[in-house]
Design a protein around this motif. Structure first.
Motif, PDB file in Angstrom:
ATOM      1  N   SER A 100      54.859  14.110  33.564  1.00 33.71           N
ATOM      2  CA  SER A 100      54.352  14.524  32.218  1.00 33.71           C
ATOM      3  C   SER A 100      55.513  15.535  31.608  1.00 33.71           C
ATOM      4  O   SER A 100      56.136  15.349  30.471  1.00 33.71           O
ATOM      5  CB  SER A 100      52.952  14.770  31.999  1.00 33.71           C
ATOM      6  OG  SER A 100      52.038  13.883  32.697  1.00 33.71           O
ATOM      7  N   TYR A 101      55.486  16.364  32.340  1.00 33.35           N
ATOM      8  CA  TYR A 101      56.514  17.570  31.653  1.00 33.35           C
ATOM      9  C   TYR A 101      57.882  16.895  31.378  1.00 33.35           C
ATOM     10  O   TYR A 101      58.666  17.197  30.434  1.00 33.35           O
ATOM     11  CB  TYR A 101      56.752  18.820  32.771  1.00 33.35           C
ATOM     12  CG  TYR A 101      57.506  19.871  32.275  1.00 33.35           C
ATOM     13  CD1 TYR A 101      56.911  20.755  31.253  1.00 33.35           C
ATOM     14  CD2 TYR A 101      58.894  19.862  32.734  1.00 33.35           C
ATOM     15  CE1 TYR A 101      57.881  21.721  30.635  1.00 33.35           C
ATOM     16  CE2 TYR A 101      59.561  21.073  31.950  1.00 33.35           C
ATOM     17  CZ  TYR A 101      59.378  21.806  31.236  1.00 33.35           C
ATOM     18  OH  TYR A 101      60.063  22.713  30.566  1.00 33.35           O
ATOM     19  N   ALA A 138      48.015  13.868  31.600  1.00 30.86           N
ATOM     20  CA  ALA A 138      49.202  14.673  31.812  1.00 30.86           C
ATOM     21  C   ALA A 138      49.075  15.728  32.775  1.00 30.86           C
ATOM     22  O   ALA A 138      49.995  15.926  33.433  1.00 30.86           O
ATOM     23  CB  ALA A 138      49.404  15.401  30.383  1.00 30.86           C
ATOM     24  N   LEU A 139      47.991  16.441  32.674  1.00 32.59           N
ATOM     25  CA  LEU A 139      47.616  17.346  33.773  1.00 32.59           C
ATOM     26  C   LEU A 139      47.663  16.915  35.280  1.00 32.59           C
ATOM     27  O   LEU A 139      47.854  17.532  36.125  1.00 32.59           O
ATOM     28  CB  LEU A 139      46.425  18.204  33.578  1.00 32.59           C
ATOM     29  CG  LEU A 139      46.340  18.998  32.381  1.00 32.59           C
ATOM     30  CD1 LEU A 139      45.171  19.609  32.084  1.00 32.59           C
ATOM     31  CD2 LEU A 139      47.596  20.095  32.358  1.00 32.59           C
ATOM     32  N   LYS A 146      41.155  23.040  34.779  1.00 32.05           N
ATOM     33  CA  LYS A 146      41.774  21.652  34.036  1.00 32.05           C
ATOM     34  C   LYS A 146      40.486  21.221  33.055  1.00 32.05           C
ATOM     35  O   LYS A 146      40.762  20.753  31.880  1.00 32.05           O
ATOM     36  CB  LYS A 146      42.069  20.569  34.965  1.00 32.05           C
ATOM     37  CG  LYS A 146      43.447  20.789  35.675  1.00 32.05           C
ATOM     38  CD  LYS A 146      43.681  19.658  36.942  1.00 32.05           C
ATOM     39  CE  LYS A 146      45.107  19.965  37.601  1.00 32.05           C
ATOM     40  NZ  LYS A 146      45.266  18.909  38.463  1.00 32.05           N
ATOM     41  N   PRO A 180      51.731  16.553  36.596  1.00 30.07           N
ATOM     42  CA  PRO A 180      52.362  17.418  36.133  1.00 30.07           C
ATOM     43  C   PRO A 180      53.898  17.199  35.727  1.00 30.07           C
ATOM     44  O   PRO A 180      54.481  17.333  34.669  1.00 30.07           O
ATOM     45  CB  PRO A 180      51.889  18.670  36.646  1.00 30.07           C
ATOM     46  CG  PRO A 180      51.677  18.122  38.015  1.00 30.07           C
ATOM     47  CD  PRO A 180      50.863  16.929  37.955  1.00 30.07           C
ATOM     48  N   GLN A 181      54.523  17.008  36.939  1.00 25.87           N
ATOM     49  CA  GLN A 181      56.154  16.916  36.767  1.00 25.87           C
ATOM     50  C   GLN A 181      56.388  15.729  36.106  1.00 25.87           C
ATOM     51  O   GLN A 181      57.261  15.871  35.235  1.00 25.87           O
ATOM     52  CB  GLN A 181      56.640  16.811  38.426  1.00 25.87           C
ATOM     53  CG  GLN A 181      58.330  16.791  38.278  1.00 25.87           C
ATOM     54  CD  GLN A 181      58.793  17.879  37.544  1.00 25.87           C
ATOM     55  OE1 GLN A 181      58.892  18.928  38.144  1.00 25.87           O
ATOM     56  NE2 GLN A 181      59.479  17.794  36.552  1.00 25.87           N
ATOM     57  N   VAL A 207      50.190  21.233  26.595  1.00 29.13           N
ATOM     58  CA  VAL A 207      50.532  21.261  27.719  1.00 29.13           C
ATOM     59  C   VAL A 207      51.700  21.756  28.267  1.00 29.13           C
ATOM     60  O   VAL A 207      51.969  21.558  29.478  1.00 29.13           O
ATOM     61  CB  VAL A 207      49.959  19.773  28.228  1.00 29.13           C
ATOM     62  CG1 VAL A 207      48.738  19.390  28.015  1.00 29.13           C
ATOM     63  CG2 VAL A 207      51.260  18.739  27.783  1.00 29.13           C
ATOM     64  N   LEU A 265      51.958  22.704  32.449  1.00 27.27           N
ATOM     65  CA  LEU A 265      52.735  21.655  33.134  1.00 27.27           C
ATOM     66  C   LEU A 265      54.179  22.235  33.552  1.00 27.27           C
ATOM     67  O   LEU A 265      54.679  21.609  34.537  1.00 27.27           O
ATOM     68  CB  LEU A 265      53.046  20.462  32.188  1.00 27.27           C
ATOM     69  CG  LEU A 265      51.699  19.402  31.785  1.00 27.27           C
ATOM     70  CD1 LEU A 265      52.222  18.245  30.955  1.00 27.27           C
ATOM     71  CD2 LEU A 265      51.306  19.055  33.046  1.00 27.27           C
ATOM     72  N   ASN A 266      54.567  23.390  32.891  1.00 28.96           N
ATOM     73  CA  ASN A 266      55.745  23.644  33.227  1.00 28.96           C
ATOM     74  C   ASN A 266      56.098  24.143  34.650  1.00 28.96           C
ATOM     75  O   ASN A 266      55.499  25.087  35.355  1.00 28.96           O
ATOM     76  CB  ASN A 266      56.463  24.894  32.324  1.00 28.96           C
ATOM     77  CG  ASN A 266      57.664  25.636  32.541  1.00 28.96           C
ATOM     78  OD1 ASN A 266      58.425  25.020  33.313  1.00 28.96           O
ATOM     79  ND2 ASN A 266      58.246  26.271  31.581  1.00 28.96           N
TER      80      ASN A 266
END
Length: 209
Positions: A111-112, A104-105, A188, A108-109, A171, A175-176
């Protein structure tokens, strides 16, 4: 000859469909759901908007399909970990949480957006279904640990929900995209380990002596 034409047509249709979905995924990864408009998806895929509507009735259907494909890939990874030989249940749980959060990290975009960006109720329902699938795999690992004496808890379903909640909602902050913060690899790695350690320690059988 007609059979061959039919087969080629089906292959072409599937290629178009996958191209549309890949374009949508790339747009989401760049700017979120707001950037994945039908016209933008069509332009990126090199097709007309009309062709997109031949495969999908609306944008929500495209997003649901992207979400479904993404979660199926994650579930496959988690299931592989759950069925690994030579690992204890604790090691499986730690690896499952570590892998999910780390992946996910690393996107980021995307996953968010797939997990948290505001969406309509139809897409939100697919999100709920996705978490249920993740929970099934976590259930398997937890049940194994309970049987072999590694884990100590009362209710399997409740504990599985807590683990899935931890490995997904944890997350939100890093992730925001509105925070516009970049994390280096050392942070991370530290963050992922802290989350995985927490999940394992929460279910470990405690020594009462």
């Amino acid at each position: 000859m007609s059979y061959k034409r039919s087969t080629l047509m089906q292959e072409r249709m599937e290629q178009n469909r996958q191209s549309i979905l890949q374009s949508a995924r790339e747009l989401i990864a760049q700017g979120g759901f707001k950037d994945a408009q039908i016209q933008a998806i069509a332009e990126r895929a090199g097709v007309s908007s009309g062709l997109v509507y031949r495969y999908f009735d609306n944008k929500s259907e495209v997003l649901i399909e992207v979400l479904s494909e993404a979660i199926q890939h994650e579930i496959h990874i988690l299931n592989t970990i759950a069925s690994s030989e030579g690992l204890t249940a604790q090691q499986k749980l730690h690896k499952a949480v570590t892998t999910f959060v780390k992946r996910a990290l690393n996107s980021p975009q995307l996953s968010y957006s797939l997990m948290f960006e505001p969406v309509d109720p139809i897409v939100e329902h697919e999100r709920f279904r996705s978490k249920q699938l993740i929970k099934q795999t976590i259930n398997e690992i937890l049940a194994e640990g309970k049987v072999n004496g590694e884990f100590g808890f009362e209710d399997l379903n409740t504990v599985a929900l807590c683990i899935v909640g931890s490995m997904t909602f944890v997350v939100i902050e890093p992730l925001n995209p509105s925070r516009n913060v970049m994390f280096d690899q050392n942070y991370k790695d530290y963050f992922v380990k802290q989350v995985a350690d927490f999940c394992v320690q929460a279910v470990q059988l405690q020594d009462r002596n």
